[in-house]
Design a protein around this motif. Structure first.
Motif, PDB file in Angstrom:
ATOM      1  N   GLY A 131       0.824  -1.331  -0.103  1.00 52.59           N
ATOM      2  CA  GLY A 131      -0.011   0.078  -0.097  1.00 52.59           C
ATOM      3  C   GLY A 131       0.431   0.952  -0.107  1.00 52.59           C
ATOM      4  N   TYR A 132       2.141   1.288   0.352  1.00 56.18           N
ATOM      5  CA  TYR A 132       2.874   2.786   0.451  1.00 56.18           C
ATOM      6  C   TYR A 132       3.125   2.301  -0.652  1.00 56.18           C
ATOM      7  CZ  TYR A 132       6.157   5.767   2.783  1.00 56.18           C
ATOM      8  OH  TYR A 132       7.273   6.533   2.148  1.00 56.18           O
ATOM      9  N   GLY A 136       2.332   5.903  -0.802  1.00 52.44           N
ATOM     10  CA  GLY A 136       2.681   7.134  -0.689  1.00 52.44           C
ATOM     11  C   GLY A 136       1.784   7.380   0.939  1.00 52.44           C
ATOM     12  N   ASN A 137       1.241   6.634   1.182  1.00 57.73           N
ATOM     13  CA  ASN A 137       0.515   7.353   2.433  1.00 57.73           C
ATOM     14  C   ASN A 137       1.135   6.936   3.930  1.00 57.73           C
ATOM     15  OD1 ASN A 137      -0.768   7.176   4.487  1.00 57.73           O
ATOM     16  ND2 ASN A 137      -2.875   5.719   3.708  1.00 57.73           N
ATOM     17  N   LYS A 138       1.239   7.992   3.954  1.00 57.61           N
ATOM     18  CA  LYS A 138       2.454   8.561   5.371  1.00 57.61           C
ATOM     19  C   LYS A 138       2.035   7.237   6.367  1.00 57.61           C
ATOM     20  CE  LYS A 138       4.969  11.318   8.821  1.00 57.61           C
ATOM     21  NZ  LYS A 138       4.434  10.341   9.996  1.00 57.61           N
ATOM     22  N   GLU A 139       0.496   7.512   6.922  1.00 53.37           N
ATOM     23  CA  GLU A 139       0.131   6.433   8.099  1.00 53.37           C
ATOM     24  C   GLU A 139       1.006   5.243   7.628  1.00 53.37           C
ATOM     25  OE1 GLU A 139      -3.620   4.944   9.928  1.00 53.37           O
ATOM     26  OE2 GLU A 139      -3.946   6.368   8.627  1.00 53.37           O
ATOM     27  N   TYR A 140       0.406   4.812   5.968  1.00 51.74           N
ATOM     28  CA  TYR A 140       1.145   3.462   6.642  1.00 51.74           C
ATOM     29  C   TYR A 140       2.838   3.308   6.269  1.00 51.74           C
ATOM     30  CZ  TYR A 140      -3.052   2.302   3.073  1.00 51.74           C
ATOM     31  OH  TYR A 140      -4.329   1.657   3.171  1.00 51.74           O
ATOM     32  N   LYS A 191      16.456   1.650   6.343  1.00 50.20           N
ATOM     33  CA  LYS A 191      16.579   2.626   5.131  1.00 50.20           C
ATOM     34  C   LYS A 191      15.417   3.777   4.856  1.00 50.20           C
ATOM     35  CE  LYS A 191      16.674  -0.289   2.033  1.00 50.20           C
ATOM     36  NZ  LYS A 191      16.299  -0.782   0.290  1.00 50.20           N
ATOM     37  N   ASN A 192      14.504   4.145   5.964  1.00 45.52           N
ATOM     38  CA  ASN A 192      13.370   4.518   5.681  1.00 45.52           C
ATOM     39  C   ASN A 192      12.915   5.238   7.138  1.00 45.52           C
ATOM     40  OD1 ASN A 192      11.846   4.709   2.789  1.00 45.52           O
ATOM     41  ND2 ASN A 192      12.320   2.569   3.126  1.00 45.52           N
TER      42      ASN A 192
END
Length: 406
Positions: A131-132, A136-140, A191-192
Motif C-alpha cells: 500500500g505504501y 505513499g500514504n504516510k500513515e502506512y 533505510k526509511n
C-alpha cells in the motif's frame, strides 16, 4: 466471465502441450496480460461477496466455492489485502484500491501489539508495504516502522537470529526458513527512518540461517534449533515437511526468494550463491509436469499432493534472481524457469476458472497436520499475481528495448 476463463484455460493448455513437445526449454506464446485481465475480473466478482473487513481469505475447503476467512491475528491475514494491492497495481481500478485500503486498515493493530511470531513481515509488509509503495500514504509508513520494531523484539543476539515461534518450546530457540521472507521489512525500515540496527539484525539472521539450515546438497532444513543461551546450533528438523532430512517444497522456495532478497539488500555474494544453489537444486528435482509435490521426498510420490504455492513463490524468487545476476545466460535461465511455472499455473490443470473464488488450485499447507491439503490457499494467489506482474514488466522492458533498436 466464466466462458472467457474456460476458453482461456483450454487455449493455454493446448499451447503448453505444443511448446512442451517442440521445445522444453523455451516457452512461447504466453501472455501475462491475458491472465492478469482474467484475474482482475475474477477478483471483482469475489469482492461482491467478501465484504467483512475483519475476515481475511485463507483457503477454500474441498467441494466449497468461497474463501474461508480468518481473523487479523492469523499469519495469512496480510496476503488478501496484499493481493488486492497487486490487483490494483495492474488494473488501476479505484474500486479495488478502496477495497485494498479497507482490508489493510484492520491489520494495523499487529504493528502495535507484542510480537506473537515472526509472521509480522507477512502480515504487515504484504499489506501496508504494498500500500505504501503504491500510494505513499504516510500513515502506512508509520505502521511499517512500528511493525519492524515489534518484529525486532524477537531477535536473540546470543544466537544471532529472530525467534520464529515464541510458543513452540520443543525446538528451543527456533529459526525457520520462512522467516527469511520477513527480513525485507527490517531492511526496508532501516533505510526509511527506522533504527539502523534493524539492518544488522536482518543481515545476522540471514547469515545464521545460511550457515545452519543450508545442507551440502542445496536443500534446506525447515527448522533450526539453537541453544538460547550459548547460541549453539543443536539440530535441523522439520515441522511441515515429510522428514527432518527431506526437501519440503515451500521451504525451499522461501529460501530461494529470501536469500535473493538478502543479496539485493546487502550485496553479500554468499547470499546470492545460496539463492542460486537452492534454485538450481529445486529445478533439478522437479517432476516431469513442472510443479513440485508438497515434499520432494514423500515416498507416496507420484500419489502425493502438489503444492502450487511453492511453484508461485519459486517463480518470484527466480525472477528476483534474474534481476541480480550479471550473466545474461543466467538471467534467461531464471526468467524462463519462472515463466514456465506461471504458464503451468495458468493452465486448466491449476487455474481454478469458475470452480471457486481462488485463482489457483492444488496447494498444500501443513501436510503432517492434515491441514489444507490440495486446496486453494491465499498465499499461492498472492505470489502468482506478483510473478505475473514481474513477468509483465520484463515483457514490456523487452518490447521497449526492441523498439529503441529498431
Amino acid at each position: 466471465m466464466n466462458n472467457k476463463i474456460k476458453a482461456f484455460s483450454i487455449f493455454i493448455t493446448v499451447l503448453m502441450l505444443h511448446s512442451c513437445g517442440t521445445n522444453k526449454k523455451k516457452v512461447s506464446g504466453f501472455d501475462s496480460t491475458t491472465v492478469l485481465d482474467l484475474n482482475v475480473s475474477k477478483t471483482k466478482e469475489t469482492l461482491k461477496e467478501l465484504k467483512d473487513v475483519d475476515g481475511f481469505a485463507r483457503n477454500i475447503p474441498k467441494n466449497k466455492t468461497n474463501w474461508e476467512l480468518v481473523g487479523v491475528k492469523d499469519w495469512c491475514s496480510g496476503f488478501w489485502p496484499g493481493f488486492l494491492w497487486y490487483t490494483y497495481e495492474y488494473s488501476g481500478d479505484e474500486s479495488i484500491k478502496k477495497e485494498a485500503e479497507r482490508f489493510t486498515a484492520p491489520i494495523k493493530s499487529i504493528a502495535y501489539s507484542p510480537a506473537r511470531n515472526h509472521d509480522i513481515g507477512f502480515m504487515i509488509y504484504n499489506s501496508f508495504g504494498n500500500g505504501y509503495r503504491l500510494t505513499g500514504n504516510k500513515e502506512y509508513k508509520d505502521v511499517l516502522l512500528a511493525a519492524a520494531d515489534t518484529l525486532a523484539t524477537l531477535y536473540n543476539p546470543k544466537v544471532g537470529s529472530i525467534l520464529s515461534w515464541p510458543t513452540q518450546k520443543k525446538y528451543r530457540h527456533n529459526t525457520i526458513i520462512d522467516n527469511m521472507m520477513n527480513l525485507e521489512l527490517l531492511f526496508w525500515a532501516s533505510k526509511n527512518g527506522g533504527d539502523k540496527n534493524l539492518y544488522e539484525i536482518a543481515e545476522s539472521h540471514a547469515k545464521v540461517t545460511m550457515k545452519n539450515l543450508l545442507r551440502p546438497d542445496g536443500s534446506l532444513y525447515h527448522v533450526g534449533s539453537f541453544d538460547e543461551e550459548t547460541g549453539e546450533f543443536i539440530k535441523g528438523v522439520t515441522h511441515q515437511g515429510y522428514a527432518d532430512d527431506s526437501m519440503w517444497a515451500r521451504g525451499q522456495s522461501w529460501g530461494i526468494y529470501g536469500f535473493a532478497m538478502a543479496y539485493r539488500e546487502t550485496g553479500n555474494p554468499d547470499f546470492m550463491e545460496t539463492s542460486m544453489k537452492l534454485a538450481d537444486h529445486f529445478l533439478k528435482r522437479l517432476p516431469e509436469d513442472g510443479i513440485p509435490f508438497w515434499d520432494f521426498d514423500d515416498p507416496k510420490i507420484p500419489n502425493a499432493p502438489k503444492d502450487a504455492s511453492a511453484a508461485a513463490i519459486a517463480a518470484c524468487g527466480m525472477l528476483e534472481l534474474s534481476k541480480l545476476v550479471k550473466d545474461n545466460a543466467l538471467k534467461d535461465k531464471y526468467i524462463d524457469a519462472a515463466r514456465r511455472f506461471v504458464e503451468i499455473l495458468s493452465s486448466e490443470a491449476y487455474y481454478s476458472g469458475d470452480t471457486n473464488q481462488a485463482l489457483l488450485l492444488h496447494s498444500t499447507g501443513h501436510h503432517p497436520n492434515n491441514s489444507e491439503i490440495d486446496v486453494p490457499i491465499i498465499y499461492a494467489d498472492y505470489y502468482f499475481m506478483e510473478a505475473l506482474l514481474r513477468l509483465k514488466n520484463i515483457e514490456e522492458t523487452k518490447k521497449n528495448q526492441e523498439l529503441v533498436k529498431s
